[in-house]
Design a protein around this motif. Structure first.
Motif, short mmCIF file in Angstrom:
data_model
loop_
_atom_site.label_atom_id
_atom_site.label_comp_id
_atom_site.label_asym_id
_atom_site.label_seq_id
_atom_site.Cartn_x
_atom_site.Cartn_y
_atom_site.Cartn_z
N TRP A 1 -31.34 -83.84 70.36
CA TRP A 1 -32.41 -83.10 70.77
C TRP A 1 -31.99 -81.80 71.69
O TRP A 1 -31.48 -82.03 72.84
CB TRP A 1 -33.69 -83.84 71.46
N ASP A 2 -32.23 -80.76 71.45
CA ASP A 2 -31.65 -79.48 72.06
C ASP A 2 -32.26 -78.94 73.35
O ASP A 2 -32.03 -78.14 74.02
CB ASP A 2 -31.78 -78.18 70.94
N ARG A 3 -33.49 -79.59 73.47
CA ARG A 3 -34.36 -79.04 74.57
C ARG A 3 -34.69 -77.52 74.75
O ARG A 3 -34.13 -77.01 75.40
CB ARG A 3 -33.93 -79.65 75.82
N VAL B 1 -46.48 -64.06 68.71
CA VAL B 1 -45.17 -64.29 68.31
C VAL B 1 -44.60 -64.91 69.14
O VAL B 1 -44.81 -64.61 70.36
CB VAL B 1 -44.59 -62.75 68.02
N GLY B 2 -43.48 -65.82 68.90
CA GLY B 2 -42.80 -66.53 69.94
C GLY B 2 -41.47 -66.66 69.77
O GLY B 2 -40.97 -66.10 68.76
N SER B 3 -40.63 -67.09 70.68
CA SER B 3 -39.21 -67.37 70.32
C SER B 3 -38.39 -68.65 71.04
O SER B 3 -39.32 -69.18 71.96
CB SER B 3 -38.53 -66.15 70.92
N MET B 4 -37.50 -69.10 70.34
CA MET B 4 -36.81 -70.23 71.23
C MET B 4 -35.52 -69.72 71.70
O MET B 4 -34.94 -68.81 70.96
CB MET B 4 -36.47 -71.25 69.67
N MET B 5 -35.57 -70.05 72.85
CA MET B 5 -34.32 -69.58 73.71
C MET B 5 -33.23 -70.68 73.96
O MET B 5 -33.77 -71.81 74.32
CB MET B 5 -34.73 -69.03 75.03
N LYS B 6 -32.19 -70.40 73.77
CA LYS B 6 -30.91 -71.21 74.32
C LYS B 6 -30.04 -70.50 74.88
O LYS B 6 -29.54 -69.38 74.52
CB LYS B 6 -30.40 -72.07 72.74
N ASN B 7 -29.36 -70.84 75.94
CA ASN B 7 -28.45 -70.47 77.02
C ASN B 7 -28.90 -68.88 77.08
O ASN B 7 -28.05 -67.85 76.97
CB ASN B 7 -27.11 -70.40 76.35
N ALA B 8 -30.09 -68.81 77.48
CA ALA B 8 -30.94 -67.40 77.82
C ALA B 8 -30.77 -66.44 76.65
O ALA B 8 -30.95 -65.32 76.87
CB ALA B 8 -30.21 -66.86 78.93
N LYS B 9 -30.50 -67.02 75.42
CA LYS B 9 -30.59 -65.84 74.33
C LYS B 9 -31.66 -66.51 73.23
O LYS B 9 -31.86 -67.65 72.98
CB LYS B 9 -29.22 -65.80 73.66
N ALA B 10 -32.28 -65.74 72.64
CA ALA B 10 -33.27 -65.78 71.68
C ALA B 10 -32.47 -66.36 70.36
O ALA B 10 -31.59 -65.76 69.71
CB ALA B 10 -34.04 -64.58 71.17
N GLN C 1 -36.06 -60.36 59.50
CA GLN C 1 -36.44 -59.56 60.49
C GLN C 1 -35.09 -59.98 61.72
O GLN C 1 -34.72 -60.93 61.73
CB GLN C 1 -37.65 -59.80 61.17
N VAL C 2 -34.54 -59.06 62.37
CA VAL C 2 -33.62 -59.17 63.26
C VAL C 2 -34.01 -59.73 64.39
O VAL C 2 -35.06 -59.14 65.13
CB VAL C 2 -32.85 -57.97 63.43
N LEU C 3 -33.42 -60.63 65.20
CA LEU C 3 -33.56 -60.84 66.59
C LEU C 3 -33.43 -59.87 67.41
O LEU C 3 -32.47 -59.17 67.49
CB LEU C 3 -32.90 -62.13 67.09
N PRO C 4 -34.39 -59.84 68.42
CA PRO C 4 -34.01 -58.69 69.68
C PRO C 4 -33.02 -58.87 70.50
O PRO C 4 -32.65 -60.22 70.66
CB PRO C 4 -35.38 -58.42 70.18
N PRO C 5 -32.22 -58.10 70.98
CA PRO C 5 -31.20 -58.60 71.96
C PRO C 5 -31.79 -58.99 73.45
O PRO C 5 -32.75 -58.90 73.57
CB PRO C 5 -30.78 -57.17 72.42
N SER C 6 -31.21 -60.15 73.62
CA SER C 6 -31.76 -60.88 75.01
C SER C 6 -31.25 -60.19 75.99
O SER C 6 -30.24 -59.78 76.42
CB SER C 6 -31.41 -62.46 74.77
#
Length: 131
Positions: free
Chosen positions: A61-63, A85-94, A126-131
């Protein structure tokens, strides 16, 4: 009867329980007939909790950190919708973005989520925005 905890408070509990893989808390916040719909796929509450339970037990489980980018809440006395609209973040990046709608109901004197429908925007071209 007005719920003891607000919709926003219960939603925060639900999102935190999902991120931490807390099955007991998810079971408490989700209605018995809760379902998740993603595109053409649908999961019952039992399927969703089973999937999370097995990933937590396996240590996979990636938390994820879930973040709302935009949100619209329509609240009535006994039900509410939350969309945006939401996003999942991992290592401070979407790592993914999604549009969503949630249906919340007052049941047993508390807010419970009845449904989550979402569409993965990164898969819709759609492209992810830069984090």
């Amino acid at each position: 009867m007005k719920p003891k905890f607000s919709l926003a408070q219960m939603r925060d509990v639900w999102i935190d329980a999902y991120a931490s893989g807390d099955i007991d808390q998810l079971d408490f916040v989700e209605c018995d007939h809760f379902f998740v719909k993603r595109g053409e796929k649908m999961l019952s509450k039992r399927q969703q909790l089973g999937h999370i339970r097995s990933r937590v037990a396996a240590g996979t489980w990636d938390r994820p950190h879930v973040r709302d980018e935009s949100i619209d809440v329509t609240e009535h006395a006994a039900w509410a919708t939350v969309s945006g609209v939401g996003s999942m973040m991992k290592n401070a990046k979407a790592c993914s973005r999604f549009s969503f709608v949630e249906l919340w109901l007052v049941s047993g004197g508390r807010w419970q989520v009845a449904a989550l429908c979402y569409e993965d925007l990164s898969r819709a071209g759609q492209v992810l925005p830069p984090s």
